[in-house]
Design an enzyme around this catalytic site. Structure first.
Site, mmCIF file in Angstrom:
data_model
loop_
_atom_site.group_PDB
_atom_site.id
_atom_site.type_symbol
_atom_site.label_atom_id
_atom_site.label_comp_id
_atom_site.label_asym_id
_atom_site.label_seq_id
_atom_site.Cartn_x
_atom_site.Cartn_y
_atom_site.Cartn_z
ATOM 1 N N LEU A 21 0.844 -1.202 0.000
ATOM 2 C CA LEU A 21 0.000 0.000 0.000
ATOM 3 C C LEU A 21 0.873 1.243 0.000
ATOM 4 O O LEU A 21 1.703 1.436 0.879
ATOM 5 C CB LEU A 21 -0.932 -0.008 1.221
ATOM 6 C CG LEU A 21 -2.060 1.034 1.220
ATOM 7 C CD1 LEU A 21 -3.205 0.548 2.088
ATOM 8 C CD2 LEU A 21 -1.600 2.403 1.700
ATOM 9 N N HIS A 49 7.874 1.577 11.049
ATOM 10 C CA HIS A 49 8.417 2.857 10.584
ATOM 11 C C HIS A 49 7.437 3.964 10.982
ATOM 12 O O HIS A 49 6.213 3.742 10.988
ATOM 13 C CB HIS A 49 8.579 2.806 9.063
ATOM 14 C CG HIS A 49 9.330 3.946 8.479
ATOM 15 N ND1 HIS A 49 8.735 5.159 8.212
ATOM 16 C CD2 HIS A 49 10.620 4.074 8.100
ATOM 17 C CE1 HIS A 49 9.616 5.978 7.688
ATOM 18 N NE2 HIS A 49 10.779 5.343 7.605
#
Length: 338
Positions: free
Chosen positions: A127, A231
């Site tokens: 994505l 992240h």
């Protein structure tokens, strides 16, 4: 302005490549490599063209299109059964407990074990939303459209589904986890290993990765500190996954140590709550905010819409109906946007 999710086409190669260059590394499913992306599109086209529901190693690539301009502004991917063509490796965090009677002490050691526990699961991944479109809930549209696609093709997918989140990447594009563990065995930096994996697959892991458990205490602090952390750009994605019913079960990515989220497919909120309905009218008299999908395989499309119930079906807003290419008496699948 309306955006729609649709099946990727050969002509989407260039915009996918341009978006891949914006990912900043560590994004295995969207490598900035034209040949690798072309292979993905070919594989996806074959999956969309296959009419039977037999278990297979399929990949579906979807894109987000601005219907006003025709521009592709995002993408996502769905894998039907991982680990069919080559092993699907993860690290599993575990604990080894040992007791010394002589010392009168119990020792607990956290360990990382290389495993293929998740082989056969379905996977949602790849994505990416163009930085210029990160408003208006388009990331959520991309994410949840995948689940509506799965709901409409349920027989093709496994009973468990996973999502790998990108781990911590430093300012130089390196991975503290990779540098502290695998990099010592491979003699290559994270960027090279990640690119190699994206283009050529996981077999080199089977050839070279240490098969014995790794004691976490023996890793440098920089590597220990990032195990299981997403992240910073993936924190919102992690929250969306948790809202859908995914959970972190101590599996981490072997490259960057990012968390792997897992759910039972039929308990994913969007899949569980999706409802089929017939369109009985199209107007602009309002309704509830929803995600609406129509069509199977290459004809699949998904968009935000206003929808309201009526005696025999649902009434759909005009703009969404145009974007989806539907009219009265057509069947759709819908789920609340909230």
């Amino acid at each position: 302005m309306t955006f729609v999710i649709r099946a990727a086409r050969d002509s989407d190669l260039q915009p996918l490549y341009e978006m891949a260059k914006l990912t900043g590394g560590g994004f295995t499913n969207l490598p900035p490599d034209r040949a690798a992306l072309k292979i993905k599109l070919v594989r996806s086209a074959a999956a969309f063209a296959r009419s039977d529901d037999a278990k297979a190693d399929d990949l579906f690539v979807l894109v987000l299109e601005n219907t006003a301009t025709g521009e592709v502004r995002g993408t996502c991917q769905i894998f039907t059964h991982v680990g069919q063509s080559y092993p699907f490796y993860s690290y599993r965090l575990g604990t080894l407990t040992q007791h010394s009677k002589e010392l009168g002490r119990t020792f607990r050691a956290d360990m990382l074990g290389l495993t293929t526990d998740l082989e056969g699961c379905s996977e949602v991944g790849g994505l990416f939303l163009h930085p210029g479109e990160r408003a208006g809930g388009l990331g959520m549209l991309l994410a949840r459209a995948r689940y509506l696609f799965i709901a409409q093709h349920r027989a093709r997918f496994a009973d468990r589904i996973l999502a790998e989140l990108r781990g911590i990447i430093d300012e130089a594009g390196g991975s503290p986890f990779w540098d502290g563990l695998a990099g010592r065995f491979f003699g290559m930096n994270f960027q090279d290993a990640d690119q190699f994996n994206a283009v050529r697959g996981h077999q080199f892991i089977a050839d070279l990765f240490p098969k014995h458990p790794i004691y976490i205490a023996m890793l440098p602090e920089s590597a220990r500190a990032v195990i299981g952390l997403p992240h910073p750009s993936g924190r919102a994605a992690m929250r969306m996954l948790e809202n859908e019913g995914f959970a972190y079960e101590n599996y981490v990515d072997i490259f960057d140590g990012g968390p792997t989220m897992i759910a039972k497919t039929d308990q994913v909120r969007t899949i569980r709550d999706a409802q089929p309905a017939r369109i009985v009218a199209i107007d602009d008299d309002g309704g509830d905010a929803a995600l609406v999908a129509r069509g199977l395989l290459a004809d699949f499309r998904c968009a935000y819409a206003t929808i309201r119930a009526s005696a025999d079906g649902v009434v759909l807003g005009r703009e969404a109906a145009a974007a989806l290419g539907v009219g009265e008496d057509d069947m759709i699948s819908h789920v609340a946007r909230a």
